[in-house]
Design a protein around this motif. Structure first.
Motif, mmCIF file in Angstrom:
data_model
loop_
_atom_site.group_PDB
_atom_site.id
_atom_site.type_symbol
_atom_site.label_atom_id
_atom_site.label_comp_id
_atom_site.label_asym_id
_atom_site.label_seq_id
_atom_site.Cartn_x
_atom_site.Cartn_y
_atom_site.Cartn_z
ATOM 1 N N UNK A 28 4.904 -17.046 12.246
ATOM 2 C CA UNK A 28 4.947 -16.228 13.459
ATOM 3 C C UNK A 28 3.929 -15.091 13.456
ATOM 4 N N UNK A 29 3.411 -14.740 12.304
ATOM 5 C CA UNK A 29 2.440 -13.659 12.240
ATOM 6 C C UNK A 29 2.381 -13.057 10.852
ATOM 7 N N UNK A 30 1.477 -12.093 10.703
ATOM 8 C CA UNK A 30 1.368 -11.404 9.425
ATOM 9 C C UNK A 30 0.729 -10.041 9.650
ATOM 10 N N UNK A 31 0.892 -9.170 8.672
ATOM 11 C CA UNK A 31 0.228 -7.875 8.704
ATOM 12 C C UNK A 31 -0.100 -7.434 7.287
ATOM 13 N N UNK A 32 -1.158 -6.675 7.170
ATOM 14 C CA UNK A 32 -1.525 -6.066 5.897
ATOM 15 C C UNK A 32 -0.905 -4.680 5.884
ATOM 16 N N UNK A 33 -0.357 -4.298 4.743
ATOM 17 C CA UNK A 33 0.365 -3.025 4.645
ATOM 18 C C UNK A 33 0.235 -2.512 3.215
ATOM 19 N N UNK A 34 0.944 -1.445 2.913
ATOM 20 C CA UNK A 34 0.984 -0.885 1.562
ATOM 21 C C UNK A 34 2.435 -0.659 1.149
ATOM 22 N N UNK A 35 2.665 -0.764 -0.158
ATOM 23 C CA UNK A 35 3.992 -0.444 -0.686
ATOM 24 C C UNK A 35 4.149 1.072 -0.691
ATOM 25 N N UNK A 36 5.335 1.518 -1.026
ATOM 26 C CA UNK A 36 5.579 2.957 -1.131
ATOM 27 C C UNK A 36 4.715 3.613 -2.201
ATOM 28 N N UNK A 37 4.252 2.813 -3.172
ATOM 29 C CA UNK A 37 3.403 3.358 -4.241
ATOM 30 C C UNK A 37 1.914 3.110 -3.983
ATOM 31 N N UNK A 38 1.580 2.570 -2.801
ATOM 32 C CA UNK A 38 0.184 2.417 -2.427
ATOM 33 C C UNK A 38 -0.451 1.076 -2.725
ATOM 34 N N UNK A 39 0.310 0.132 -3.283
ATOM 35 C CA UNK A 39 -0.257 -1.194 -3.558
ATOM 36 C C UNK A 39 -0.401 -1.964 -2.246
ATOM 37 N N UNK A 40 -1.477 -2.759 -2.140
ATOM 38 C CA UNK A 40 -1.723 -3.538 -0.932
ATOM 39 C C UNK A 40 -0.842 -4.783 -0.906
ATOM 40 N N UNK A 41 -0.325 -5.092 0.288
ATOM 41 C CA UNK A 41 0.499 -6.273 0.449
ATOM 42 C C UNK A 41 0.194 -6.935 1.777
ATOM 43 N N UNK A 42 0.622 -8.182 1.881
ATOM 44 C CA UNK A 42 0.624 -8.907 3.147
ATOM 45 C C UNK A 42 2.063 -9.314 3.405
ATOM 46 N N UNK A 43 2.526 -9.028 4.614
ATOM 47 C CA UNK A 43 3.866 -9.419 5.043
ATOM 48 C C UNK A 43 3.698 -10.558 6.055
ATOM 49 N N UNK A 44 4.370 -11.668 5.800
ATOM 50 C CA UNK A 44 4.251 -12.860 6.636
ATOM 51 C C UNK A 44 5.611 -13.140 7.265
ATOM 52 N N UNK A 45 5.615 -13.407 8.576
ATOM 53 C CA UNK A 45 6.856 -13.735 9.272
ATOM 54 C C UNK A 45 6.902 -15.216 9.585
ATOM 55 N N UNK A 46 8.086 -15.775 9.385
ATOM 56 C CA UNK A 46 8.352 -17.177 9.698
ATOM 57 C C UNK A 46 9.523 -17.238 10.667
ATOM 58 N N UNK A 47 9.424 -18.095 11.683
ATOM 59 C CA UNK A 47 10.568 -18.410 12.532
ATOM 60 C C UNK A 47 11.104 -19.749 12.045
ATOM 61 N N UNK A 48 12.318 -19.734 11.524
ATOM 62 C CA UNK A 48 12.958 -20.905 10.920
ATOM 63 C C UNK A 48 14.097 -21.352 11.822
ATOM 64 N N UNK A 49 14.045 -22.615 12.264
ATOM 65 C CA UNK A 49 15.100 -23.177 13.108
ATOM 66 C C UNK A 49 15.822 -24.275 12.351
#
Length: 135
Positions: free
Chosen positions: A32-53
């Protein structure tokens, strides 16, 4: 000689896959989408969303039906605990027949090279995925 890793800009195994579709008889999935973000300690992450039916007749979870692989530069990335919630907790939660849920999976990334997402049904008869440009 020094060895220098080269980025995998377009993983061959995700190049021609759809990002949405049926995986097996009773499962429909969409990246469904994704975004680049940071953890609370500043590490880089990617969050990916899935729509599961769950189109089956009984409660089942994402992990009951599917296998998920997320890689960067050919290295598999493990889902992480984010804000006290592990991806595994979401992925193993039962989904009622006929229900669609949005699930989030976050992974730490090492750089701005693309991230490949590959999902198969348990029998490995169908797959979907794609390459996410996270730069």
């Amino acid at each position: 000689a020094d060895w220098k890793p080269e980025p995998v800009l377009q993983p061959v195994w995700t190049a021609d896959l759809s990002q949405t579709g049926a995986l097996g008889e009773d499962t429909y999935l969409s990246i469904a989408g994704f975004e680049r973000d940071r953890t609370e300690t500043g590490e880089e992450l990617v969050r990916i969303w899935f729509d599961f039916t769950n189109n089956g007749s009984r409660e089942e979870s994402f992990t009951d039906r599917l296998s998920l692989y997320i890689t960067q530069d050919g290295i598999e990335l493990d889902p992480m605990v984010e804000r006290g919630i592990s991806a595994e907790t979401e992925l193993i939660a039962p989904v009622s027949p006929g229900q669609t849920v949005r699930l989030a999976v976050a992974v730490l990334i090492q750089n701005s090279d693309p991230v490949a997402v590959y999902v198969t049904d348990r029998e490995k008869t169908a797959a979907l995925g794609g390459t996410l440009s996270v730069s």
